[in-house]
Motif scaffolding. Structure first.
Motif, PDB file in Angstrom:
ATOM      1  N   ARG A 227      27.742 -24.112 -20.663  1.00 48.35           N
ATOM      2  CA  ARG A 227      27.295 -25.363 -21.305  1.00 48.35           C
ATOM      3  C   ARG A 227      28.416 -26.066 -22.052  1.00 48.35           C
ATOM      4  O   ARG A 227      28.282 -27.245 -22.396  1.00 48.35           O
ATOM      5  CB  ARG A 227      26.135 -25.060 -22.256  1.00 48.35           C
ATOM      6  N   VAL A 228      29.528 -25.344 -22.333  1.00 49.48           N
ATOM      7  CA  VAL A 228      30.576 -25.941 -23.166  1.00 49.48           C
ATOM      8  C   VAL A 228      31.960 -25.919 -22.519  1.00 49.48           C
ATOM      9  O   VAL A 228      32.916 -26.444 -23.091  1.00 49.48           O
ATOM     10  CB  VAL A 228      30.644 -25.245 -24.547  1.00 49.48           C
ATOM     11  N   ALA A 229      32.083 -25.317 -21.334  1.00 49.35           N
ATOM     12  CA  ALA A 229      33.373 -25.317 -20.620  1.00 49.35           C
ATOM     13  C   ALA A 229      33.079 -25.341 -19.122  1.00 49.35           C
ATOM     14  O   ALA A 229      32.386 -24.456 -18.622  1.00 49.35           O
ATOM     15  CB  ALA A 229      34.203 -24.092 -20.989  1.00 49.35           C
ATOM     16  N   PRO A 230      33.584 -26.316 -18.391  1.00 52.71           N
ATOM     17  CA  PRO A 230      33.176 -26.472 -16.988  1.00 52.71           C
ATOM     18  C   PRO A 230      33.898 -25.583 -15.984  1.00 52.71           C
ATOM     19  O   PRO A 230      33.367 -25.319 -14.901  1.00 52.71           O
ATOM     20  CB  PRO A 230      33.498 -27.935 -16.699  1.00 52.71           C
ATOM     21  N   PHE A 231      35.113 -25.115 -16.306  1.00 54.15           N
ATOM     22  CA  PHE A 231      35.931 -24.420 -15.312  1.00 54.15           C
ATOM     23  C   PHE A 231      35.875 -22.909 -15.532  1.00 54.15           C
ATOM     24  O   PHE A 231      36.179 -22.418 -16.620  1.00 54.15           O
ATOM     25  CB  PHE A 231      37.382 -24.909 -15.365  1.00 54.15           C
ATOM     26  N   TYR A 232      35.520 -22.193 -14.467  1.00 56.79           N
ATOM     27  CA  TYR A 232      35.365 -20.737 -14.532  1.00 56.79           C
ATOM     28  C   TYR A 232      36.406 -20.110 -13.612  1.00 56.79           C
ATOM     29  O   TYR A 232      36.331 -20.237 -12.387  1.00 56.79           O
ATOM     30  CB  TYR A 232      33.954 -20.377 -14.070  1.00 56.79           C
ATOM     31  N   TYR A 233      37.385 -19.431 -14.222  1.00 58.31           N
ATOM     32  CA  TYR A 233      38.530 -18.920 -13.455  1.00 58.31           C
ATOM     33  C   TYR A 233      38.397 -17.435 -13.106  1.00 58.31           C
ATOM     34  O   TYR A 233      37.701 -16.680 -13.786  1.00 58.31           O
ATOM     35  CB  TYR A 233      39.826 -19.153 -14.240  1.00 58.31           C
ATOM     36  N   TYR A 234      39.076 -17.071 -12.041  1.00 58.87           N
ATOM     37  CA  TYR A 234      39.142 -15.671 -11.605  1.00 58.87           C
ATOM     38  C   TYR A 234      40.506 -15.425 -10.968  1.00 58.87           C
ATOM     39  O   TYR A 234      41.161 -16.359 -10.539  1.00 58.87           O
ATOM     40  CB  TYR A 234      38.012 -15.364 -10.606  1.00 58.87           C
ATOM     41  N   PRO A 235      40.967 -14.142 -10.900  1.00 58.09           N
ATOM     42  CA  PRO A 235      40.341 -12.976 -11.524  1.00 58.09           C
ATOM     43  C   PRO A 235      40.825 -12.797 -12.959  1.00 58.09           C
ATOM     44  O   PRO A 235      41.802 -13.418 -13.384  1.00 58.09           O
ATOM     45  CB  PRO A 235      40.864 -11.834 -10.653  1.00 58.09           C
ATOM     46  N   GLY A 236      40.147 -11.915 -13.682  1.00 58.48           N
ATOM     47  CA  GLY A 236      40.613 -11.525 -15.006  1.00 58.48           C
ATOM     48  C   GLY A 236      41.735 -10.509 -14.836  1.00 58.48           C
ATOM     49  O   GLY A 236      41.488  -9.312 -14.827  1.00 58.48           O
ATOM     50  N   TRP A 237      42.961 -10.996 -14.683  1.00 54.06           N
ATOM     51  CA  TRP A 237      44.076 -10.110 -14.358  1.00 54.06           C
ATOM     52  C   TRP A 237      44.328  -9.075 -15.451  1.00 54.06           C
ATOM     53  O   TRP A 237      44.993  -8.070 -15.234  1.00 54.06           O
ATOM     54  CB  TRP A 237      45.352 -10.907 -14.077  1.00 54.06           C
ATOM     55  N   TRP A 238      43.810  -9.327 -16.602  1.00 55.93           N
ATOM     56  CA  TRP A 238      43.975  -8.380 -17.716  1.00 55.93           C
ATOM     57  C   TRP A 238      42.944  -7.247 -17.674  1.00 55.93           C
ATOM     58  O   TRP A 238      43.057  -6.281 -18.414  1.00 55.93           O
ATOM     59  CB  TRP A 238      43.868  -9.112 -19.052  1.00 55.93           C
ATOM     60  N   GLU A 239      41.943  -7.379 -16.798  1.00 58.69           N
ATOM     61  CA  GLU A 239      40.902  -6.349 -16.745  1.00 58.69           C
ATOM     62  C   GLU A 239      40.455  -6.110 -15.308  1.00 58.69           C
ATOM     63  O   GLU A 239      39.369  -6.512 -14.892  1.00 58.69           O
ATOM     64  CB  GLU A 239      39.721  -6.748 -17.631  1.00 58.69           C
ATOM     65  N   GLY A 240      41.310  -5.427 -14.542  1.00 62.91           N
ATOM     66  CA  GLY A 240      40.931  -5.046 -13.188  1.00 62.91           C
ATOM     67  C   GLY A 240      39.833  -3.999 -13.186  1.00 62.91           C
ATOM     68  O   GLY A 240      39.166  -3.769 -12.177  1.00 62.91           O
ATOM     69  N   GLY A 241      39.630  -3.383 -14.311  1.00 65.41           N
ATOM     70  CA  GLY A 241      38.546  -2.436 -14.543  1.00 65.41           C
ATOM     71  C   GLY A 241      38.575  -2.095 -16.013  1.00 65.41           C
ATOM     72  O   GLY A 241      39.650  -1.832 -16.571  1.00 65.41           O
TER      73      GLY A 241
END
Length: 366
Positions: A227-241
């Motif tokens: 609702r407050v940020a339109p862009f959703y990025y991937y991957p979370g390179w800081w958390e592969g697991g």
């Protein structure tokens, strides 16, 4: 068979067999613990990992060993769990160890570090690759026993108010990002912010921060970031697991009968399997809902990923050079990671990449 939880079944079965006769004879004490979670109750999957442990421990001890889990803020703030367990303010806690890298960056290895290992590789390192032994030595200095307890799998890269098209777009970017990843962003000109989960939405909404990462579609949707940020990025390179942890004060751990220790360890393994399975079911459904409602899904540009990768390993080498505690864990961790990567490239990655490619082609033809 879910290989991520391969240890859970056998260990749990052994625990039941050991614990039941002694409990039936009334030989074990009644114990009541309070557990401080770093997570709000509304995030039923990640908070639920700690809650699952409490329920399993009670079930396996016929109610004689009970752990009541309190959400972040009820006993202590979410980012104060390590201090509370160390001081004995609470008996135990459920948290992500990278929240405490301000004390020592070595804490991150108990959770995850950027461009590290995936969930299966982390579990292999912890349970069969010497990781737990290294970390037990480290946590002893804080009077804490840390038990792996929950996993999120690979995470998303987070929510951004503006697009990220090049490394230059990270300059001055105020981002809520946890652990060592914040230090990496800082090397590239970003301004990392350490904010507890329940406080991220208002900061993003007010523009106090420009971007925020949490976990993945299921939890992110619950927190309302779309609702407050339109862009959703991937991957979370800081958390592969991400490995979550169940902290027990050292004195409390030593007071436990061995059978209760076995029960608690097994319950934590079970929670790891349970949590990962739930996320793998819930995240695809949530991502479809988010995209359908207007979320703009974006992959981080390769240029950005490569710059972050180089900055990450520069940081690790710099940290290892000045911090002997970090180096003691980092060097065997890196050797294990290198070996795992060689194997996963041969079979796992080759299989995954081929079937995903074929599936995408089939989808396009429909």
């Amino acid at each position: 068979m879910d290989r991520r939880g391969f240890v859970a079944g056998g260990a749990l079965a052994g625990t039941v067999a050991l614990a039941a006769p002694a409990i039936a004879q009334g030989a074990l004490p009644e114990i009541r613990w309070r557990c401080a979670s770093s997570f709000p109750r509304s995030l039923d999957t990640i908070f639920g990992a700690g809650d699952h442990v409490g329920k399993r421990v009670a079930a396996l001890t016929d109610g004689r060993f009970q752990i009541r889990v309190f959400p972040a803020g009820e006993l202590v703030p979410g980012l104060a769990v390590a201090d509370a367990v160390q001081a004995g303010t609470v008996d135990c806690g459920h948290t992500a160890s990278y929240y405490f890298v301000g004390k020592d960056p070595t804490f991150a290895f108990d959770a995850t570090i950027p461009f590290g290992m995936n969930t299966r590789q982390i579990n292999a390192w912890l349970y069969a690759g010497g990781g737990r032994e290294l970390l037990r030595d480290f946590f002893a200095g804080y009077n804490i026993v840390s038990i792996p307890c929950g996993s999120t799998g690979a995470q998303m890269g987070g929510w951004f108010r503006k697009e990220v098209k090049a490394v230059q777009d990270l300059q001055g970017l105020k981002m809520r990002i946890a652990g060592i990843a914040g230090n990496i962003m800082q090397k590239l000109g970003g301004v990392p912010q350490q904010i507890a989960g329940g406080d991220i939405y208002p900061a993003l909404e007010k523009g106090t921060i420009d971007a925020a990462e949490w976990i993945g579609p299921y939890d992110d949707e619950k927190l309302g970031f779309q609702r407050v940020a339109p862009f959703y990025y991937y991957p979370g390179w800081w958390e592969g697991g991400l490995n979550l942890s169940f902290y027990v004060g050292k004195a409390k751990w030593e007071e436990l009968p061995q059978q209760y220790k076995d029960v608690l360890e097994s319950a934590c393994r079970d929670a790891t399997l349970e949590t990962m399975a739930k996320y793998d079911v819930q995240n695809p459904q949530a991502l479809r809902r988010l995209v359908a409602s207007g979320t703009q899904l974006r992959a981080f540009p390769r240029e950005v990923m490569q710059a972050c990768y180089r900055a990450a390993f520069e940081l690790y080498e710099e940290t290892a050079a000045r911090n002997a505690t970090f180096r003691k864990v980092y060097e065997p961790w890196k050797a294990f990671r290198d070996n795992e990567y060689q194997w996963f490239r041969v079979a796992e990655s080759a299989f995954d990449n081929f079937v995903y490619f074929m599936h995408a082609q089939e989808q396009q033809r429909r």
